[in-house]
Scaffold this motif. Structure first.
Motif, PDB file in Angstrom:
ATOM      1  N   GLY A  38      34.279  33.622  33.527  1.00  0.00           N
ATOM      2  CA  GLY A  38      33.477  34.777  33.918  1.00  0.00           C
ATOM      3  C   GLY A  38      32.539  34.417  35.055  1.00  0.00           C
ATOM      4  O   GLY A  38      32.385  33.247  35.430  1.00  0.00           O
ATOM      5  N   THR A  39      31.904  35.444  35.603  1.00  0.00           N
ATOM      6  CA  THR A  39      30.953  35.250  36.687  1.00  0.00           C
ATOM      7  C   THR A  39      29.600  35.806  36.267  1.00  0.00           C
ATOM      8  O   THR A  39      29.492  36.979  35.915  1.00  0.00           O
ATOM      9  CB  THR A  39      31.425  35.975  37.966  1.00  0.00           C
ATOM     10  N   THR A  41      26.293  37.414  36.991  1.00  0.00           N
ATOM     11  CA  THR A  41      25.745  38.215  38.080  1.00  0.00           C
ATOM     12  C   THR A  41      24.225  38.269  38.055  1.00  0.00           C
ATOM     13  O   THR A  41      23.598  38.473  39.087  1.00  0.00           O
ATOM     14  CB  THR A  41      26.308  39.654  38.041  1.00  0.00           C
ATOM     15  N   ASP A  54      23.847  38.921  32.551  1.00  0.00           N
ATOM     16  CA  ASP A  54      24.918  39.855  32.901  1.00  0.00           C
ATOM     17  C   ASP A  54      26.099  39.049  33.437  1.00  0.00           C
ATOM     18  O   ASP A  54      25.927  38.181  34.306  1.00  0.00           O
ATOM     19  CB  ASP A  54      24.444  40.850  33.965  1.00  0.00           C
ATOM     20  N   SER A  56      30.098  39.538  34.902  1.00  0.00           N
ATOM     21  CA  SER A  56      31.153  40.445  35.341  1.00  0.00           C
ATOM     22  C   SER A  56      31.977  39.753  36.426  1.00  0.00           C
ATOM     23  O   SER A  56      31.421  39.331  37.438  1.00  0.00           O
ATOM     24  CB  SER A  56      30.545  41.734  35.895  1.00  0.00           C
ATOM     25  N   PRO A  57      33.255  39.578  36.234  1.00  0.00           N
ATOM     26  CA  PRO A  57      34.008  39.956  35.044  1.00  0.00           C
ATOM     27  C   PRO A  57      33.699  39.008  33.878  1.00  0.00           C
ATOM     28  O   PRO A  57      33.255  37.879  34.072  1.00  0.00           O
ATOM     29  CB  PRO A  57      35.458  39.809  35.481  1.00  0.00           C
ATOM     30  N   ASN A  58      33.955  39.526  32.688  1.00  0.00           N
ATOM     31  CA  ASN A  58      33.716  38.754  31.468  1.00  0.00           C
ATOM     32  C   ASN A  58      35.001  38.761  30.643  1.00  0.00           C
ATOM     33  O   ASN A  58      35.194  39.611  29.781  1.00  0.00           O
ATOM     34  CB  ASN A  58      32.557  39.355  30.675  1.00  0.00           C
ATOM     35  N   PRO A  61      34.234  38.175  26.244  1.00  0.00           N
ATOM     36  CA  PRO A  61      32.853  38.539  25.907  1.00  0.00           C
ATOM     37  C   PRO A  61      32.407  38.052  24.528  1.00  0.00           C
ATOM     38  O   PRO A  61      31.233  37.723  24.348  1.00  0.00           O
ATOM     39  CB  PRO A  61      32.849  40.073  25.983  1.00  0.00           C
ATOM     40  N   GLU A 122      27.224  43.538  20.794  1.00  0.00           N
ATOM     41  CA  GLU A 122      28.387  42.968  21.487  1.00  0.00           C
ATOM     42  C   GLU A 122      29.241  42.128  20.535  1.00  0.00           C
ATOM     43  O   GLU A 122      30.466  42.143  20.596  1.00  0.00           O
ATOM     44  CB  GLU A 122      27.927  42.132  22.686  1.00  0.00           C
TER      45      GLU A 122
END
Length: 173
Positions: A38-39, A41, A54, A56-58, A61, A122
């Motif tokens: 993931g990245t 942000t 945060d 995105s993309p994840n 999760p 989540e």
């Protein structure tokens, strides 16, 4: 004057523990994001707000969300275990911080499951059974209190902060 200094020290320690706990918790999310491809942000860390990361993309999760509280507990415990026993003040601070992180993360996940707040929402959304959140809280919260219980009492600290610099000495007496 000594009591005032001790109280001020305790308040400052709690404030630093709160910010440190959020930083270690969010570090767990960041590590989870990086390990899963993931990245990150944005990371929000503020003493007056609830922290968040945060991603995105994840792609995973569930993995990212669980690594926050897991590393948020394991890293402070590891740090405490690495402080030499002869370093009484640093070891005591590390023990207090580890206990704080266990209690904070455990209460957040265990009790937060009822209202599905923050990470708990989540975790449940990604398929974690609610009992896993309760189990996490059931294990970590009492463990944190156990770590605190092994330390000198606040009453003893206020009475004589100089003599209270060794948890091992107090418990042996």
């Amino acid at each position: 004057m000594r009591k005032f200094a001790v109280i001020l020290f305790c308040i400052a320690t709690l404030a630093m523990c709160w910010l440190g706990m959020m930083a270690v918790h969010e570090l767990g999310h960041v590590v989870g994001a990086v390990l899963s491809g993931g990245t990150v942000t944005k990371v929000v860390l503020s003493p007056l707000a609830i922290s968040r990361t945060d991603v995105s993309p994840n792609p995973y999760p569930g993995f990212v969300v669980w690594l926050g509280p897991l590393l948020g507990c394991v890293l402070p415990l590891a740090a405490w275990s690495l402080v030499p026993r002869s370093w009484t003040w640093p070891r005591g601070i590390a023990q207090f911080f580890a206990g704080f992180c266990l209690i904070a993360n455990g209460a957040y996940i265990g009790l937060g499951s009822f209202e599905q707040i923050g990470d708990c929402r989540e975790m449940l959304r990604t398929g974690s059974p609610v009992w896993t959140l309760w189990l996490f809280g059931f294990i970590t919260t009492p463990t944190g209190f156990w770590l605190w219980h092994r330390m000198v009492s606040p009453r003893q600290l206020l009475k004589d902060p100089i003599a209270s610099d060794s948890t091992e000495t107090i418990k042996e007496e």
